[in-house]
Design an enzyme around this catalytic site. Structure first.
Site, short mmCIF file in Angstrom:
data_model
loop_
_atom_site.label_atom_id
_atom_site.label_comp_id
_atom_site.label_asym_id
_atom_site.label_seq_id
_atom_site.Cartn_x
_atom_site.Cartn_y
_atom_site.Cartn_z
N ARG A 52 0.82 -1.22 0.00
CA ARG A 52 0.00 0.00 0.00
C ARG A 52 0.85 1.27 0.00
O ARG A 52 0.65 2.15 -0.81
CB ARG A 52 -0.98 0.00 1.17
N TYR A 104 -7.58 25.64 -7.65
CA TYR A 104 -8.21 24.49 -8.28
C TYR A 104 -9.55 24.22 -7.58
O TYR A 104 -9.58 23.98 -6.38
CB TYR A 104 -7.28 23.27 -8.21
N ASP A 177 0.77 24.56 -4.30
CA ASP A 177 0.35 23.74 -5.44
C ASP A 177 1.07 24.31 -6.66
O ASP A 177 0.72 25.38 -7.15
CB ASP A 177 -1.18 23.80 -5.60
N LYS A 202 -0.85 16.04 -14.58
CA LYS A 202 -0.68 17.11 -15.57
C LYS A 202 0.72 17.05 -16.17
O LYS A 202 1.07 16.07 -16.78
CB LYS A 202 -0.98 18.46 -14.92
N1 PLP Z 1 -4.22 21.13 -8.53
C1 PLP Z 1 -4.39 21.67 -9.73
C2 PLP Z 1 -3.80 23.02 -10.02
C3 PLP Z 1 -5.14 20.99 -10.71
O1 PLP Z 1 -5.34 21.55 -11.91
C4 PLP Z 1 -5.70 19.73 -10.38
C5 PLP Z 1 -6.52 18.99 -11.37
O2 PLP Z 1 -7.01 19.54 -12.33
C6 PLP Z 1 -5.49 19.21 -9.12
C7 PLP Z 1 -4.73 19.93 -8.20
C8 PLP Z 1 -6.05 17.89 -8.73
O3 PLP Z 1 -5.34 16.86 -9.36
P1 PLP Z 1 -5.97 15.44 -9.78
O4 PLP Z 1 -6.97 15.71 -10.86
O5 PLP Z 1 -4.77 14.67 -10.23
O6 PLP Z 1 -6.61 14.86 -8.55
#
Ligand code: PLP
Length: 383
Positions: A52, A104, A177, A202
């Site tokens: 895990r 996000y 982030d 991404k």
């Molecule tokens: N942070 C940002 C800036 C994002 O664009 C995204 C997804 O679009 C996330 C976090 C979340 O990532 P995930 O879709 O891999 O869960």
């Protein structure tokens, strides 16, 4: 392979130069075992007990990302959301956290809808203003400040170094982030942040064929140990094949991000002031919001993400997206193929996103083709 002088491009291309000792293979084997043998004397000398959180497939992507972010350690998760929420789940009920109003959307929804119900005191503020951060910090009570820069989908910029100084003065941790910037363009830990998170779905992977997330820490501390425990106990971890794919994607990170970033700047400059475009949102534009800070804290480009606000409002925006041919109408970002999305349709009425906004994720196609396709779609939407 890496010594202190090795360039990050070389670290990424060779994924730290690791090879399989048993076969001399330059790509890692894909282990599928969920469990590992215990020694006869009851020890686990392999260091692994259960897949895990001890999957051997995590080792290489985690080590590569740690090196690229100049961090202490990285943890891989099954998605960006699993990674981001682990950082908050490691806090305690009553802890005060600051997060941006522009971020996000799904994480914002989770923070206001779930994290608050579990006892976190979540406050959303304007993270483009260090004065607002200073005013909102509550020394002793604020435990974590979360920022996203450039921030989805308005691409606003937060000053990481200035924010880190304030946050540390208040005794809190700063998490960034950095999904849009990637380590190619910004190194948050070098600028004073404590944690850097990526939706590896991404740019880090870059091929729109998996979901993954990472958190990298600058130092080991109690909060980090709790993040580790959240991953081990809640178990939002990645599969072996996806971990391998992530390593494969990371090898071309620098080429892909620079190509997308150069094209995004060319597209932003082309459509800035265009008669069918009300506004272009991109930190690389010299008159753009946050450009001065982005110029200082981003190196070699401003990223592959931009948004345009169309003349003619929401209906025109949806019609532009409907008329693109090369740009694909789809959510997500950071892949080799360019994507276009009417964001308000996704984020709903509680979002700060204007109704006339189209989010563009620039891929690695020829930039002239991308510009021509948007030109014909704008013309078609207004015909
Ligand atoms: N942070 C940002 C800036 C994002 O664009 C995204 C997804 O679009 C996330 C976090 C979340 O990532 P995930 O879709 O891999 O869960």
């Amino acid at each position: 392979m890496a010594n202190d002088d090795t360039h990050p491009e070389s670290i990424a291309a060779q994924a730290l130069g690791w090879f399989d000792e048993a076969t001399r293979a330059v790509n890692p084997p894909i282990h599928v075992s969920s469990t590992f043998l215990r020694d006869a004397d009851n020890q686990y000398r392999s260091g692994r007990l259960y897949m895990r959180d001890q999957n051997p497939a995590f080792d290489q992507p985690e080590a590569v990302i740690t090196a690229l972010e100049s961090g202490h350690q990285t943890l891989l998760f099954a998605s960006g959301m699993a990674a981001a929420t682990a950082v908050f789940q490691a806090l305690r009920p009553g802890d005060h956290v600051l997060a941006p109003k522009v971020m996000y959307w799904s994480l914002r929804n989770w923070l206001t809808g779930f994290a608050t119900a579990w006892g976190l005191d979540v406050e959303l503020i304007d993270m483009t203003s260090v004065d607002d951060v200073a005013a909102a910090l509550r020394p002793g009570a604020t435990k974590l400040v979360w920022i996203e820069t450039p921030a989805n989908p308005l691409w606003t910029i937060t000053d990481i170094a200035a924010t880190a100084a304030l946050v540390h003065e208040a005794g809190a941790l700063l998490a960034v982030d950095s999904t849009t910037a990637t380590p190619v363009l910004t190194k948050p830990l070098d600028l004073g942040a404590d944690l850097v998170m990526h939706s590896a779905t991404k740019y880090l992977n870059g091929h729109s064929d998996l979901t993954a997330g990472t958190v990298t820490t600058r130092a080991d501390n109690e909060h980090w140990q709790r993040v580790r425990a959240v991953r081990a106990q809640i178990g939002g971890t990645l599969g072996s094949f996806e971990s391998y794919l992530l390593v494969r994607g990371l090898r071309t990170l620098y080429l892909r991000v620079r190509a997308a970033s150069d094209s995004a700047l060319a597209i932003a400059e082309h459509f800035n002031g265009h008669e069918l475009v009300a506004e272009v949102l991109y930190p690389g534009l010299v008159n753009g919001h946050g450009h001065d800070i982005a110029f200082r804290q981003m190196t070699g480009g401003y990223g592959g993400m931009l948004s345009i606000r169309t003349a003619g409002g929401e209906a025109a925006a949806i019609a532009v997206a409907a008329n693109t041919q090369l740009w694909k109408r789809a959510t997500s970002l950071g892949g080799v193929e360019s994507l276009i999305e009417h964001r308000a349709s996704v984020e709903g009425p509680t979002s700060p996103v204007p109704f006339d906004l189209l989010r563009l994720s620039v891929g690695i196609e020829h930039v002239d083709d991308l510009i021509d396709d948007l030109e014909q779609a704008l013309a078609a939407a207004h015909s």
